[in-house]
Design a protein around this motif. Sequence first.
Motif, PDB file in Angstrom:
ATOM      1  N   HIS A   1       4.518  13.715  30.978  1.00 16.75           N
ATOM      2  CA  HIS A   1       5.765  13.609  31.736  1.00 16.75           C
ATOM      3  C   HIS A   1       6.985  13.426  30.839  1.00 16.75           C
ATOM      4  O   HIS A   1       8.083  13.207  31.344  1.00 16.75           O
TER       5      HIS A   1
ATOM      6  N   SER B   1       2.464   5.635  33.672  1.00 12.90           N
ATOM      7  CA  SER B   1       2.497   6.517  34.840  1.00 12.90           C
ATOM      8  C   SER B   1       2.356   5.819  36.180  1.00 12.90           C
ATOM      9  O   SER B   1       1.318   5.270  36.541  1.00 12.90           O
TER      10      SER B   1
ATOM     11  N   THR C   1      10.674  12.179  35.680  1.00  8.95           N
ATOM     12  CA  THR C   1      10.847  13.540  35.157  1.00  8.95           C
ATOM     13  C   THR C   1      12.246  14.085  35.412  1.00  8.95           C
ATOM     14  O   THR C   1      12.653  15.044  34.755  1.00  8.95           O
TER      15      THR C   1
ATOM     16  N   ALA D   1      -1.465  11.145  38.785  1.00  8.01           N
ATOM     17  CA  ALA D   1      -1.420  11.315  37.336  1.00  8.01           C
ATOM     18  C   ALA D   1      -2.403  10.346  36.682  1.00  8.01           C
ATOM     19  O   ALA D   1      -2.641   9.244  37.174  1.00  8.01           O
TER      20      ALA D   1
ATOM     21  N   SER E   1       2.994  11.533  26.443  1.00  7.28           N
ATOM     22  CA  SER E   1       2.896  11.645  27.892  1.00  7.28           C
ATOM     23  C   SER E   1       3.173  13.066  28.357  1.00  7.28           C
ATOM     24  O   SER E   1       4.124  13.699  27.885  1.00  7.28           O
TER      25      SER E   1
END
Length: 276
Positions: free
Chosen positions: A98, A28, A239, A33, A96
Motif C-alpha cells: 500500500h 494494515s 492509499t 489485506a 508495504s
Amino acid sequence: MDGLITIEALAAMLGADDLLVLDATYTSTIPGAARQDPRAEFEAGHVPGALLLDLDTLVDAENPLPSMLPTRQVFEARMAQLGVTADTRIVLYDNSPHHTACRAWWVLRMFGVRAAILDGNIVHWRAEGRAVQTGPQLAATTAFTAGEPMAQLRTLDDMRTTSEQIVDARSAARFSGEEADPRPECAPGHMPGARNIPYGRFFESDGHWKSPEGIRAVFDTAGLDLAQPLVATCGSGITASVIVFAAHLLGHEIALYDGSWTEWGAQPDTAKVVGA
C-alpha cells in the motif's frame, strides 16, 4: 528533501549526522489485506542506521475511524523519541503493497516536517545487494515542536459541500460498487462526481514510481485537471496519500479526505453512486 530519492543517492548519504531514515511500514487496517508485523520485519533487516517510525502509533487512538491523523501532542512526542530536530533530513521507505511511506509523508507534512521517499522499498534495496542491519535501533531523544501544516486535510463536513474535484484511490471494482465494501457498515460505490485512479497506476511493473510524464498521463487519463483544486480519498486515508504524493511530484499540492469511504460510506445521509 521533499520528493523522491534513489537508492543510489540514499546509499551515498548513509552515515551523515543530520540524516534520519525511517521505516514507515504499517500494520494494515485495510480489510482483506495481509496484516504485517512492522517491528519484526524491521528487526529482521533494515537500511543501516534506520529507525522504525511505527506508523501504527501516529494515529488518533480515540477516533473510532481507522488510521486518522494523530493529535499534535502525539506527533511531537513521537518525533522527539526519534530524535528529530529542525535540521534533520528525513528519508522514508516501507515494505508495504500500500506504499505506506506516502501516508507517513503526508502525516509529517501536516505538522510542518519535510521528508523524501525512497524510490524502491526495502525489497529493491536488498535486490541491489545493499547492506542491511538487523535488530532494534534506539535514538537519542530530543525536544521537538511541530510547525505549520504544509499539507491539506478535508473533513466530512468539508466534503458535504465541496466543489473540488474528487479522486478515489480504491480499486475499480470497489469504486463502481461491483465489489461490496469489505467493511459491512459501508455502502458500495463512490462519492458523487468522483473519478477513479487505483493507486497502483502510478507505479511501473517493477514497483518504482513512473516518470513525471507517466504520472501526468495517469491524471490526464482520469480527466483530472491538476491546475484546479483536487481532493484524494480511498478506503481509510492510506492509499489516497499515494495520489497526494504523485501530485506533489508534479508540483501540485492537493488535499486528502482523511475519513474517506470508511466514514462517507457509513453515513446514512451521504449520497453514494454506483457504476463506473
